[in-house]
Design an enzyme around this catalytic site. Structure first.
Site, PDB file in Angstrom:
ATOM      1  CG  HIS A 281      -3.988  -3.813   2.187  1.00  0.00           C
ATOM      2  ND1 HIS A 281      -3.173  -3.406   3.213  1.00  0.00           N
ATOM      3  CD2 HIS A 281      -4.546  -2.691   1.666  1.00  0.00           C
ATOM      4  CE1 HIS A 281      -3.229  -2.094   3.321  1.00  0.00           C
ATOM      5  NE2 HIS A 281      -4.056  -1.624   2.385  1.00  0.00           N
TER       6      HIS A 281
ATOM      7  CB  CYS B  57      -0.999  -0.037   1.154  1.00  0.00           C
ATOM      8  SG  CYS B  57      -2.375   1.135   0.949  1.00  0.00           S
TER       9      CYS B  57
ATOM     10  CD  GLU C 288      -2.124  -6.655   4.646  1.00  0.00           C
ATOM     11  OE1 GLU C 288      -2.432  -5.496   4.980  1.00  0.00           O
ATOM     12  OE2 GLU C 288      -1.495  -6.907   3.582  1.00  0.00           O
TER      13      GLU C 288
END
Length: 207
Positions: A187, A82, A189
């Protein structure tokens, strides 16, 4: 394998740490130059504004210098996530021009969709359009969807540095990479199984 996740003080890094741990990394969330210097993998997440994340990095004693030495001089694999990816750029234009790390030539610019009904920030799942093969993208398939939250993107000066884009009223940079460095605007994750696969690929990457 030690994975240093640099804590800029800009957000909760628990989900990122858990994802890298689940993928098999020995994770340390850190603001220490010593930890960065000894890590075999380095991750720079960032949320919020470019300037705030840059200021957070520069405020950490010796970390920017350790990061530069590890990544640029010793070739340690690096992943920016990001705003952590945006900091790799020559400069950011959010709130006035500010220098980035200068690892990827280009500027971080506001997203300007052709379709005025599309909301900014760009938030949610979007499909990747892969421009060239890369070890981090191995096994993700032709229609990988990843989770985005951002209002700016890295407009790279060199097309070869762009690994993937996403369509949001026009192409926006989703992933960049060259040599031992890579960055995702999305992202991983928060991108479920495919995001975890990308993280696993990063942990085994040998640039």
């Amino acid at each position: 394998m030690t994975v240093a996740i640099i804590d800029l003080g800009s957000g909760n890094l628990r989900s990122a740490a858990k994802a890298f741990e689940h993928a098999g990394g020995d994770v340390v969330v850190t603001s220490s130059a010593h930890d960065v210097a000894r890590a075999s993998r380095i991750v720079l997440p960032g949320v919020g504004a470019f300037g705030d994340c840059r200021a957070g990095l520069m405020a950490l004693d010796g970390v920017a210098e350790a990061l530069e030495d590890s990544v640029m001089h010793r070739g340690v694999p690096f992943l920016g996530i990001c705003v952590g990816m945006q900091l790799m750029a020559s400069r950011g234009l959010e709130g006035g021009a500010q220098d980035g790390l200068g690892w990827i030539e280009g500027a971080v610019e506001a997203i300007s969709p052709d379709d005025e009904t599309l909301k900014i920030p760009h938030m949610g799942w979007n499909e990747l359009c892969v421009h060239r093969d890369h070890p981090l993208l191995a096994g993700l398939g032709a229609q990988a969807h990843m989770y985005f939250v951002h209002g700016y993107h890295l407009a790279a000066a060199k097309h070869r540095d762009v690994l993937a884009t996403a369509d949001y009223g026009g192409a926006i940079t989703a992933m960049v990479g060259c040599r031992n460095i890579a960055g995702t605007q999305f992202h991983p994750e928060k991108s479920q199984a495919l995001g975890l696969r990308l993280i696993e690929n990063f942990l085994t990457w040998k640039p």
